[in-house]
Write a protein that holds these residues in place. Structure first.
Motif, PDB file in Angstrom:
ATOM      1  N   ALA A  11       0.866  -1.308   0.056  1.00 49.96           N
ATOM      2  CA  ALA A  11      -0.072   0.111   0.026  1.00 49.96           C
ATOM      3  C   ALA A  11       0.803   1.398  -0.101  1.00 49.96           C
ATOM      4  O   ALA A  11       2.077   1.317   0.525  1.00 49.96           O
ATOM      5  CB  ALA A  11      -0.913   0.008   1.243  1.00 49.96           C
ATOM      6  N   LEU A  12       0.411   2.100  -0.783  1.00 45.82           N
ATOM      7  CA  LEU A  12       0.768   3.590  -0.599  1.00 45.82           C
ATOM      8  C   LEU A  12       0.059   4.264   0.279  1.00 45.82           C
ATOM      9  O   LEU A  12      -0.557   3.674   1.350  1.00 45.82           O
ATOM     10  CB  LEU A  12       0.948   4.262  -1.875  1.00 45.82           C
TER      11      LEU A  12
ATOM     12  N   PRO B 117       2.058  -6.782   4.336  1.00 46.28           N
ATOM     13  CA  PRO B 117       2.504  -6.285   5.478  1.00 46.28           C
ATOM     14  C   PRO B 117       1.143  -6.073   6.411  1.00 46.28           C
ATOM     15  O   PRO B 117       1.319  -6.187   7.700  1.00 46.28           O
ATOM     16  CB  PRO B 117       3.097  -5.064   5.268  1.00 46.28           C
ATOM     17  N   PHE B 118       0.033  -5.980   5.837  1.00 44.73           N
ATOM     18  CA  PHE B 118      -1.102  -5.948   6.720  1.00 44.73           C
ATOM     19  C   PHE B 118      -1.470  -6.990   7.417  1.00 44.73           C
ATOM     20  O   PHE B 118      -1.920  -6.786   8.860  1.00 44.73           O
ATOM     21  CB  PHE B 118      -2.355  -5.333   5.724  1.00 44.73           C
ATOM     22  N   ILE B 119      -1.208  -8.218   7.172  1.00 45.26           N
ATOM     23  CA  ILE B 119      -1.586  -9.517   7.777  1.00 45.26           C
ATOM     24  C   ILE B 119      -0.349 -10.289   7.925  1.00 45.26           C
ATOM     25  O   ILE B 119      -0.278 -11.535   8.395  1.00 45.26           O
ATOM     26  CB  ILE B 119      -2.588 -10.248   7.023  1.00 45.26           C
ATOM     27  N   LYS B 120       0.728  -9.778   7.468  1.00 43.07           N
ATOM     28  CA  LYS B 120       2.048 -10.961   7.546  1.00 43.07           C
ATOM     29  C   LYS B 120       3.221  -9.866   8.206  1.00 43.07           C
ATOM     30  O   LYS B 120       3.557  -8.697   7.909  1.00 43.07           O
ATOM     31  CB  LYS B 120       2.737 -11.229   6.230  1.00 43.07           C
ATOM     32  N   GLU B 121       3.842 -10.813   9.181  1.00 44.99           N
ATOM     33  CA  GLU B 121       5.192 -10.258   9.822  1.00 44.99           C
ATOM     34  C   GLU B 121       6.389 -10.167   8.836  1.00 44.99           C
ATOM     35  O   GLU B 121       7.148  -9.298   8.760  1.00 44.99           O
ATOM     36  CB  GLU B 121       5.307 -10.780  11.030  1.00 44.99           C
ATOM     37  N   LYS B 122       6.516 -11.308   8.249  1.00 39.12           N
ATOM     38  CA  LYS B 122       7.752 -11.489   7.494  1.00 39.12           C
ATOM     39  C   LYS B 122       7.159 -11.207   6.018  1.00 39.12           C
ATOM     40  O   LYS B 122       6.396 -12.026   5.595  1.00 39.12           O
ATOM     41  CB  LYS B 122       8.142 -13.001   7.394  1.00 39.12           C
ATOM     42  N   ASN B 123       7.891 -10.111   5.478  1.00 36.93           N
ATOM     43  CA  ASN B 123       7.476  -9.870   4.138  1.00 36.93           C
ATOM     44  C   ASN B 123       8.663  -9.915   3.121  1.00 36.93           C
ATOM     45  O   ASN B 123       9.829  -9.458   3.474  1.00 36.93           O
ATOM     46  CB  ASN B 123       6.845  -8.634   4.003  1.00 36.93           C
TER      47      ASN B 123
ATOM     48  N   LEU C 218      -9.871 -17.548   0.275  1.00 40.05           N
ATOM     49  CA  LEU C 218      -8.462 -17.267   0.645  1.00 40.05           C
ATOM     50  C   LEU C 218      -7.382 -18.184   0.850  1.00 40.05           C
ATOM     51  O   LEU C 218      -6.321 -17.946   0.379  1.00 40.05           O
ATOM     52  CB  LEU C 218      -8.909 -16.240   1.832  1.00 40.05           C
ATOM     53  N   LEU C 219      -7.693 -19.297   1.687  1.00 45.98           N
ATOM     54  CA  LEU C 219      -6.585 -20.188   1.978  1.00 45.98           C
ATOM     55  C   LEU C 219      -6.346 -20.923   0.561  1.00 45.98           C
ATOM     56  O   LEU C 219      -5.215 -21.378   0.542  1.00 45.98           O
ATOM     57  CB  LEU C 219      -7.661 -21.237   3.147  1.00 45.98           C
TER      58      LEU C 219
ATOM     59  N   ALA D 194      -3.903 -19.060  -0.795  1.00 49.63           N
ATOM     60  CA  ALA D 194      -2.674 -19.192  -0.245  1.00 49.63           C
ATOM     61  C   ALA D 194      -1.697 -20.192  -0.830  1.00 49.63           C
ATOM     62  O   ALA D 194      -0.674 -20.426  -0.760  1.00 49.63           O
ATOM     63  CB  ALA D 194      -2.769 -18.740   1.128  1.00 49.63           C
TER      64      ALA D 194
ATOM     65  N   THR E 248       4.112  -4.117  11.395  1.00 44.88           N
ATOM     66  CA  THR E 248       3.181  -5.089  10.529  1.00 44.88           C
ATOM     67  C   THR E 248       2.085  -5.306  11.084  1.00 44.88           C
ATOM     68  O   THR E 248       1.891  -5.219  12.432  1.00 44.88           O
ATOM     69  CB  THR E 248       3.867  -6.314  10.100  1.00 44.88           C
TER      70      THR E 248
ATOM     71  N   ILE F 170      -8.492  -9.830   0.855  1.00 45.93           N
ATOM     72  CA  ILE F 170      -8.988 -10.738   2.117  1.00 45.93           C
ATOM     73  C   ILE F 170     -10.302 -11.269   2.243  1.00 45.93           C
ATOM     74  O   ILE F 170     -10.447 -12.126   2.542  1.00 45.93           O
ATOM     75  CB  ILE F 170      -8.420 -10.130   3.336  1.00 45.93           C
TER      76      ILE F 170
ATOM     77  N   TYR G 210      -6.919   1.042   3.041  1.00 44.63           N
ATOM     78  CA  TYR G 210      -6.727  -0.327   3.137  1.00 44.63           C
ATOM     79  C   TYR G 210      -7.803  -1.264   2.641  1.00 44.63           C
ATOM     80  O   TYR G 210      -7.890  -2.352   3.025  1.00 44.63           O
ATOM     81  CB  TYR G 210      -6.171  -0.738   4.649  1.00 44.63           C
TER      82      TYR G 210
ATOM     83  N   LEU H 217      -8.257  -5.275   1.731  1.00 50.96           N
ATOM     84  CA  LEU H 217      -9.150  -5.795   2.522  1.00 50.96           C
ATOM     85  C   LEU H 217     -10.094  -6.879   1.613  1.00 50.96           C
ATOM     86  O   LEU H 217     -10.476  -7.667   1.751  1.00 50.96           O
ATOM     87  CB  LEU H 217     -10.273  -5.174   3.363  1.00 50.96           C
TER      88      LEU H 217
ATOM     89  N   GLU I 214       4.118 -16.146  12.156  1.00 51.43           N
ATOM     90  CA  GLU I 214       4.098 -14.836  11.461  1.00 51.43           C
ATOM     91  C   GLU I 214       2.777 -14.194  10.883  1.00 51.43           C
ATOM     92  O   GLU I 214       2.670 -13.056  10.908  1.00 51.43           O
ATOM     93  CB  GLU I 214       5.462 -14.719  10.486  1.00 51.43           C
ATOM     94  N   SER I 215       1.914 -15.189  10.565  1.00 50.04           N
ATOM     95  CA  SER I 215       0.799 -14.790  10.069  1.00 50.04           C
ATOM     96  C   SER I 215      -0.560 -15.725  10.308  1.00 50.04           C
ATOM     97  O   SER I 215      -0.159 -17.120  10.524  1.00 50.04           O
ATOM     98  CB  SER I 215       0.789 -14.335   8.594  1.00 50.04           C
TER      99      SER I 215
END
Lengths: 262, 423
Positions: free
Chosen positions: A12-13, A43-49, A30-31, A34, B10, A24, A17, A21, B120-121
């Motif tokens: 995202a700029l 980054p909205f829903i993930k820590e590791k990007n 969704l699954l 994935a 995040t 999502i 959001y 969404l 992580e997610s």
């Protein structure tokens, strides 16, 4: 990370959001999604990007700051296919309305900032900064179209820049709606790109043009028609500039003076 | 330990960064920054017709677009003296509840739970915890379907207008949603049990808990403001709330009577728990976590109990709603001034408008929940971080992120209304 899977990102700029969404909110898919593609950055829903190269990168938001512009240039460098997701990214969206509003209406809101997020001279849709491969317009975009796009990309199908180029009226008629224009309401369905299932007219609201003009939109005729129905220049411009004003303004220049008397 | 900077936090909405400077076990600097660009919504609204306020302001935020819609129309109705029918009010509650279910389910399962289960997610968590992820998606879909029924689509509502609705759902559609709410009630109860048993840090940060309150129900669309045992009128908000600039800090915050305060689910449950519906009240009573709670990590527990309550509330509304074909209320356009506060997923949302004789907006002010929580989050971090010093950088960062995520901040909303000043 399995091979042959597309590496996909959602970034995202400056935006709301809502487009992220929309991706999502394909709850039932969704699954599976994935599993079919590798959602490497979100980054909205993930820590590791993931920081490397993407097969497909979806970008939400308008470029309103120096930082947005910088990010956008980086996004372009690291993506094979760059997709403008939503009205802000594709056509400027509501933030770009600022381009048509007299400066004094938002002067009181301007404040000193870190140079990174200092305002650009004007908010920009993303193809004013980088080349865009595909557009999924709309505020919000149609969530099924996001899925369709990913499926087609995963299957290696050729796709046009826009998946859909008929006016909103086509879907509106097939939904069996009464014509809002004929009822004397300011509906921009005839000049606006569809693919939204005519969701606004189907729910009682005129089309505001949030998906931008069709490639053969006859805007002059549209404006003449609305004037015949009694709408003023100012009414028409205000409405038309709200979501995708930069695009409509490219077809027909509109100078707007709409600061109200106190 | 030196300086720790998290450039892009995040699993929150919007862009924010955090800078910590720790020397000899002491926190010398703790700065939570919204690093969003500015969209100037309050400026873009000026000159617009009064009835466009809701469609425009919903674009402030995707996840709480219904919240901005309903708050905007209520402020406009207050400005024009429009009274709406009981049916309009109940349907507004219903889609507000839909948004609440979706927002809480997304936050609890996709943004918070992975931290506690070591993933992580939510996507990474799915293969091992499919039941939980499927439950989340079911609740999110239910919330979205309720919104779509009343508004035409999941986000950026279509059918709401000052005075009522442009299009109404059918009785059959409403009956169907009632069944689905009933069906989802056990999922919400399971969610509460899951979140009431997570291993939360033992920590307290008592603050001012700020929410709407109503003598007759768990306040949602109307009521007075309550903190502690005091109540305040919405219309006087400028007397007790102050949006201010702090020369030593990066963001402009909102304080109530000079001090930070918290809005959102924890404040609502702390203030209004006696008005929860029976199942949620019973669940809360049976939990080891007691309310009022002063532990900010319990915001998620409060969200989980709200999930149960609002599903019960939705069922209650639908049990008493026989839809009639009502047109929006009639009214005269005139000059006016209106303020409205509504309880939305992240807390109390404020919209204020001034209109001229033609019904054009001449002034707009919007105060979002995250803008109000920001000062409290920062004060809370200052208090919490010293206890994490010495645990190593990775644990410290996770601890800090968990606290920030607990607040469910929305920087898309906040950034544009925070007058950020930089050193």
């Amino acid at each position: 990370m399995a091979k042959n899977k597309l590496t996909v990102g959602f970034v995202a700029l400056t935006g709301c959001y809502g487009c992220l969404l929309t991706a999502i909110f394909n709850e039932e898919a969704l699954l599976e999604l994935a599993n079919v593609v590798n959602i490497a950055s979100f980054p909205f829903i993930k820590e590791k990007n993931y920081e490397g190269k993407f097969d497909v990168l979806f970008v939400e938001g308008t470029a309103v700051s120096q930082q947005d512009k910088q990010h956008l240039i980086e996004f372009r460098k690291k993506s094979n296919v760059l997709v403008a997701l939503g009205a802000c990214s594709s056509d400027g969206g509501v933030p770009a309305l600022k381009r048509f509003v007299p400066k004094k209406t938002f002067d009181r809101l301007v404040y000193p900032k870190n140079p990174d997020i200092a305002d650009l001279h004007e908010p920009m849709r993303i193809d004013e900064v980088v080349q865009v491969d595909h557009y999924l317009p709309g505020c919000p975009p149609d969530k099924e179209q996001v899925l369709t796009f990913i499926k087609n990309a995963a299957l290696g199908r050729e796709m046009k820049k826009h998946l859909y180029d008929n006016p909103v009226c086509v879907e509106c008629r097939s939904n069996g709606n009464r014509c809002l224009l004929e009822e004397g309401r300011m509906c921009f369905g005839p000049v606006t790109r569809g693919g939204c299932h005519a969701v606004c007219p189907s729910n009682g609201l005129e089309c505001w043009g949030c998906r931008g003009p069709t490639s053969d939109a006859n805007l002059n005729k549209m404006i003449d028609l609305l004037k015949e129905k009694g709408f003023t220049d100012n009414d028409i411009k205000q409405r038309l500039l709200t979501f995708t004003g930069i695009r409509f303004n490219e077809i027909r220049q509109m100078n707007v003076e709409w600061v109200p008397s106190q | 330990m030196g300086t720790v900077t998290i450039n892009h936090l995040t699993k929150i909405e919007g862009h924010a960064s955090l800078t910590l400077k720790i020397r000899k076990g002491k926190v010398e600097k703790c700065e939570l920054r919204a690093v969003e660009g500015s969209r100037y919504f309050e400026g873009l609204l000026v000159g617009k017709n009064y009835n466009e306020a809701s469609w425009l302001s919903s674009r402030i935020c995707g996840i709480c677009s219904c919240a901005h819609t309903v708050t905007a129309v209520k402020a406009i109705e207050n400005a024009l003296g429009i009274e709406v029918t009981q049916q309009t009010n109940q349907l507004r509650k219903l889609f507000t509840i839909g948004e609440r279910i979706r927002s809480h389910a997304t936050h609890l399962y996709f943004l918070v739970l992975p931290d506690y289960l070591g993933f992580e997610s939510g996507l990474e968590m799915a293969p091992r915890h499919k039941t939980e992820v499927m439950r989340a998606l079911k609740l999110m879909k239910l919330g979205n379907d309720i919104i779509r029924l009343a508004q035409g689509r999941d986000l950026h509502p279509i059918s709401t207008t000052p005075g009522g609705f442009l299009k109404l759902p059918s009785q059959e559609e409403l009956d169907n949603i009632r069944e689905r709410l009933q069906d989802a009630l056990p999922d919400a109860e399971t969610t509460f049990r899951l979140f009431s048993k997570l291993n939360y840090p033992k920590y307290e940060f008592p603050t001012q808990y700020f929410s709407l309150t109503s003598g007759k129900e768990y306040a949602l669309l109307e009521g007075d403001i309550m903190t502690g045992n005091k109540t305040y009128r919405q219309a006087d908000y400028r007397d007790y709330m102050l949006e201010y600039h702090d020369g030593d800090n990066t963001a402009n915050f909102v304080v109530k009577e000079g001090r930070s305060y918290m809005v959102g689910a924890l404040s609502r449950v702390n203030n209004n728990k006696t008005h929860l519906r029976p199942k949620s009240r019973k669940l809360l009573a049976s939990s080891k976590i007691k309310f009022p709670s002063f532990n900010p990590f319990h915001i998620t527990v409060a969200q989980a109990v709200e999930l149960v309550h609002f599903i019960e509330e939705g069922i209650h509304i639908l049990d008493n709603l026989a839809i009639r074909n009502e047109k929006p209320a009639e009214y005269k356009v005139r000059a006016g001034h209106g303020i409205a506060a509504v309880e939305v997923p992240r807390g109390t949302l404020w919209h204020e408008y001034r209109l001229n004789d033609n019904g054009q907006i001449t002034y707009a002010n919007i105060v979002t929940p995250t803008a109000q929580n920001l000062r409290n989050m920062q004060d809370d971090l200052q208090e919490y971080i010293p206890g994490l010093v010495g645990t190593g950088k990775a644990k410290l960062v996770l601890g800090v992120e968990k606290l920030i995520r607990s607040y469910d901040p929305c920087f898309s909303c906040a950034a544009h209304f925070l007058k950020v000043k930089w050193e």
